[in-house]
Design an enzyme around this catalytic site. Structure first.
Site, short mmCIF file in Angstrom:
data_model
loop_
_atom_site.label_atom_id
_atom_site.label_comp_id
_atom_site.label_asym_id
_atom_site.label_seq_id
_atom_site.Cartn_x
_atom_site.Cartn_y
_atom_site.Cartn_z
N ARG A 47 42.85 45.26 40.15
CA ARG A 47 44.16 44.85 39.63
C ARG A 47 44.20 44.99 38.12
NH1 ARG A 47 42.42 41.75 36.39
NH2 ARG A 47 44.54 41.11 35.96
N GLY A 48 45.42 44.71 37.56
CA GLY A 48 45.62 44.96 36.14
C GLY A 48 46.25 46.34 36.00
N ALA A 49 47.34 46.42 35.22
CA ALA A 49 48.15 47.65 35.21
C ALA A 49 47.35 48.93 34.91
CB ALA A 49 49.31 47.48 34.23
N ARG A 88 52.24 49.25 43.99
CA ARG A 88 52.67 48.07 43.22
C ARG A 88 53.77 48.55 42.28
NH1 ARG A 88 48.48 43.99 40.86
NH2 ARG A 88 50.21 42.59 41.28
N ASP A 238 52.83 44.72 32.09
CA ASP A 238 52.84 45.70 33.19
C ASP A 238 53.85 46.80 32.95
OD1 ASP A 238 51.40 43.40 34.51
OD2 ASP A 238 51.28 44.99 36.02
N ASN A 248 55.44 41.01 32.65
CA ASN A 248 54.02 40.68 32.77
C ASN A 248 53.90 39.57 33.81
OD1 ASN A 248 51.24 41.08 31.92
ND2 ASN A 248 51.36 39.04 31.03
N LYS A 249 52.68 39.18 34.09
CA LYS A 249 52.38 38.18 35.12
C LYS A 249 53.31 36.98 35.05
CE LYS A 249 50.04 38.33 37.79
NZ LYS A 249 50.48 38.72 39.16
#
Ligand code: MRU
Length: 346
Positions: A47-49, A88, A238, A248-249
C-alpha cells in the site's frame, strides 16, 4: 534503510513484505499472476500511492513472464494493465505507472522480437519507475529539510514513509534526511483509523531507523497540538488536483483544519507523479470506499468507510515536492512547477 519490502525474485516475479502483518510479523509473499497482484493491493498487503504503482508494474512483468509465448498477446497486456490500474481509484500514481507500462508494451510490440524482448522491456520500465521514485523521495527529503528545525516535532498521519514508496518515503523523507544530518527530530504518529497504518507501520519503520516516535490515537491530535507539542504537520498524498487540493488518508482533512486552528504549518509531501493536472479541483478526485467489515460497529448499525478525504488547498501551507517547495497561489504555481518550470522567485 535496508528495507526489502519489494524485490524481484531470481526468476523475475514480485516479492513483497505483507504489511497487514506488521508490526508483529515480517512475512514475505510472492505474486506471479495479475489476480494475485490485485489481491495484494486491494487487501493493503502492499500500500501507499507510489508503492502500489511500482508493485503493479513489477507484478505485471512477473505475470507476463510466466505466460506461454502465444498467451502473451496485446489483448492480454491491455486487459491486465486496465485491471491493475482500476484496483485502487484514488492513488493517481497507480494509473500513472500503468500508463507507462502500457506505453512500454506498445513500444516492445512495435519493435517485434517475441516474448523475451517484451518481458525485458516491461522489466526495464518497472525498474525505471522504481528508481525514479527512490530519487524523487530523496529530492523531497532535501527540499523539506529546511522546514525542520533542530529539536522539531513533526506530526504525521497514516504511513507515507519508506514502506509506502520505493525510497525513503514522502512525508517522512524530510524527517529521515534531518535524522541523517544529525538534527534532533521526533515524530508524533496518529493511529489512523480504521486500519492503523500510523500506529503499525509509521511507528515500526521509524523505530527501526532510530527516529523517536510517539503514537497517539486520532482523537488525541487536537489536545496534543493545543499542548504545544507539535511544530509542524507533514502528510503524504494520493492525488493532488491542479488547484492544490489534496486527497490523502481519511482524517487528513481534520488534521489540516486543526493545524490551521492552532497556527501550526501543515505541509503535504509528494512526488510529481501524485499530481493530476487534468483534475481541476478536489471535488473531481474519486474517493475509494472500502468494505464495511473494516469498521467495528454493532450488528444492525450502518457504517461508512471512505478511505480518503480531500483537504482544500487553503489549509495547505506548502507542498514539498521533488521539484522544490510549492507555495500558494496553487492555481498558478502547481501547474507551472509540475509542468517543469522553475520555482517562483528563482
Ligand atoms: O490506504 P493506504 O494505506 O494506501 O493510504 C496511504 C496514504 O494515504 C498515504 O499517505 C499516501 O498514499 C502517500 S504514501 C507516500
Amino acid at each position: 534503510m535496508n528495507l526489502q519490502h519489494i524485490s524481484w525474485t531470481t526468476d523475475g516475479r514480485l516479492r513483497y513484505l505483507d504489511q497487514t502483518h506488521l508490526p508483529q510479523q515480517e512475512l514475505y509473499r510472492e505474486a506471479d499472476t495479475v489476480d494475485a497482484v490485485i489481491e495484494a493491493v486491494q487487501a493493503l498487503r502492499v500500500r501507499g500511492a507510489p508503492l502500489i504503482g511500482i508493485a503493479a508494474a513489477m507484478g505485471l512483468t512477473g505475470a507476463a513472464a510466466r505466460l506461454a509465448e502465444e498467451e502473451l498477446t496485446r489483448d492480454w497486456l491491455r486487459r491486465a494493465v486496465d485491471r491493475l490500474a482500476a484496483t485502487r481509484p484514488t492513488a493517481v500514481n497507480l494509473s500513472w505507472a500503468m500508463a507507462r507500462m502500457r506505453e512500454a508494451c506498445d513500444r516492445a510490440l512495435r519493435e517485434g522480437g517475441g516474448k523475451e524482448q517484451l518481458v525485458s522491456g516491461l522489466r526495464a520500465e518497472a525498474q525505471r519507475i522504481w528508481d525514479e521514485d527512490a530519487a524523487m523521495c530523496r529530492a523531497i527529503g532535501e527540499a523539506g529539510l529546511p522546514l525542520i528545525e533542530e529539536r522539531a516535532t513533526v506530526m504525521t498521519h497514516c504511513n507515507a514513509g519508506a514502506l509506502a514508496t520505493g525510497g525513503i518515503g514522502t512525508a517522512l523523507a524530510p524527517v529521515y534526511v534531518a535524522h541523517e544530518s544529525n538534527r534532533q527530530v521526533a515524530v508524533i504518529s496518529t493511529e489512523t483509523r480504521p486500519l492503523r497504518q500510523g500506529a503499525r507501520l509509521t511507528a515500526w519503520e521509524l523505530t527501526r531507523a532510530g527516529v523517536p516516535v510517539t503514537s497517539i490515537v486520532d482523537g488525541a491530535a487536537a489536545a496534543v497540538m493545543a499542548q504545544g507539542r507539535v511544530n509542524l504537520v507533514i502528510t503524504g498524498a494520493d492525488r493532488i488536483a491542479a488547484n492544490g487540493d489534496v486527497a490523502n488518508k481519511i482524517g487528513t482533512y481534520g488534521l489540516a483544519v486543526l493545524a490551521w486552528a492552532h497556527g501550526i504549518p501543515f505541509y503535504v509531501a509528494a512526488p510529481y507523479s501524485t499530481f493530476d493536472l487534468s483534475t481541476a479541483t478536489g471535488s473531481g478526485i474519486p474517493i475509494e470506499q472500502r468494505g464495511l467489515e473494516e469498521i467495528d460497529t454493532a450488528r444492525g448499525a450502518s457504517a461508512l468507510n471512505p478511505a480518503f478525504d480531500v483537504t482544500p488547498s487553503q489549509y495547505v501551507t506548502a507542498l514539498i515536492t521533488d521539484r522544490g517547495v510549492i507555495e500558494p497561489p496553487y492555481t498558478e504555481t502547481v501547474p507551472r512547477i509540475i509542468r517543469g518550470e522553475r520555482i517562483t522567485g528563482d
